[in-house]
Design an enzyme around this catalytic site. Sequence first.
Site, PDB file in Angstrom:
ATOM      1  N   ASN A   1     -71.594  23.055  87.824  1.00 63.37           N
ATOM      2  CA  ASN A   1     -72.678  22.140  88.195  1.00 63.37           C
ATOM      3  C   ASN A   1     -73.997  22.893  88.378  1.00 63.37           C
ATOM      4  OD1 ASN A   1     -71.154  23.094  90.462  1.00 63.37           O
ATOM      5  ND2 ASN A   1     -72.191  21.662  91.816  1.00 63.37           N
TER       6      ASN A   1
ATOM      7  N   CYS B   1     -73.624  17.437  86.829  1.00 64.49           N
ATOM      8  CA  CYS B   1     -72.257  17.810  87.218  1.00 64.49           C
ATOM      9  C   CYS B   1     -71.643  18.763  86.193  1.00 64.49           C
ATOM     10  CB  CYS B   1     -71.377  16.569  87.276  1.00 64.49           C
ATOM     11  SG  CYS B   1     -71.810  15.401  88.565  1.00 64.49           S
TER      12      CYS B   1
ATOM     13  N   GLU C   1     -68.705  18.677  84.846  1.00 61.41           N
ATOM     14  CA  GLU C   1     -67.962  18.024  83.756  1.00 61.41           C
ATOM     15  C   GLU C   1     -68.881  17.686  82.594  1.00 61.41           C
ATOM     16  OE1 GLU C   1     -67.831  17.376  86.949  1.00 61.41           O
ATOM     17  OE2 GLU C   1     -65.820  16.786  87.598  1.00 61.41           O
TER      18      GLU C   1
ATOM     19  N   CYS D   1     -66.828  12.389  88.951  1.00 61.46           N
ATOM     20  CA  CYS D   1     -67.583  11.243  89.469  1.00 61.46           C
ATOM     21  C   CYS D   1     -67.679  10.150  88.398  1.00 61.46           C
ATOM     22  CB  CYS D   1     -68.974  11.684  89.918  1.00 61.46           C
ATOM     23  SG  CYS D   1     -70.131  11.921  88.557  1.00 61.46           S
TER      24      CYS D   1
ATOM     25  N   CYS E   1     -69.620  11.002  85.203  1.00 57.04           N
ATOM     26  CA  CYS E   1     -68.863  11.950  84.362  1.00 57.04           C
ATOM     27  C   CYS E   1     -67.714  11.241  83.668  1.00 57.04           C
ATOM     28  CB  CYS E   1     -68.353  13.118  85.194  1.00 57.04           C
ATOM     29  SG  CYS E   1     -69.678  14.245  85.676  1.00 57.04           S
TER      30      CYS E   1
END
Length: 160
Positions: free
Chosen positions: A62, A73, A75, A112, A115
């Site tokens: 991140n 993020c 991901e 999240c 993501c």
Amino acid sequence: MKEINHTTRFTVFDTFPELPEDIQSLMNEAIAIRKNAYAPYSKFRVGVALLLDNGKVVLGSNQENAAYPSGLCAERVAVFHAGAVYPEAKIIKMAITAASDSNTTAAPIPPCGACRQSIAEYEFKQDMPIEIYFMGEIGAIYKSDSLKNLLPFMFDKNFL
Ligand code: THU
């Protein structure tokens, strides 16, 4: 009127050594890259490792910003990185781990909502599910066979 039941399924590995060996090494790469997170505001470091069908491992962590929403993020850093560098490759497996500088994260940390939507795009693009493993710093590791378990009723290109 009727009700719809939507079932989602996860596999739980209580300890790290229970993971298949290839996933242990993918997760170890995610753990290592977690240290590169730029997280001066949240102190919450997330690391991601993707295994592609061309054998490459693509990493992400991140990256925060003083203007908070401008950060990204781990991901999305990872999947966008994979899409940018290897646009033809498929993502087979994804390992996610998160650790806080201020306390020990024992719960498995899932991606999240934003993501999930971004990962979903890649599942549709490649027409192949992504195996997703997620954990905290310690503790159990959850596995999903596809992003679909994490985002029921997802929005995708078929609605456009
Ligand atoms: N974060 C991720 O990297 N992935 C997630 O799925 C959840 C949150 C990051 C964003 C921010 O830098 C920090 O964790 C705290 O929210």
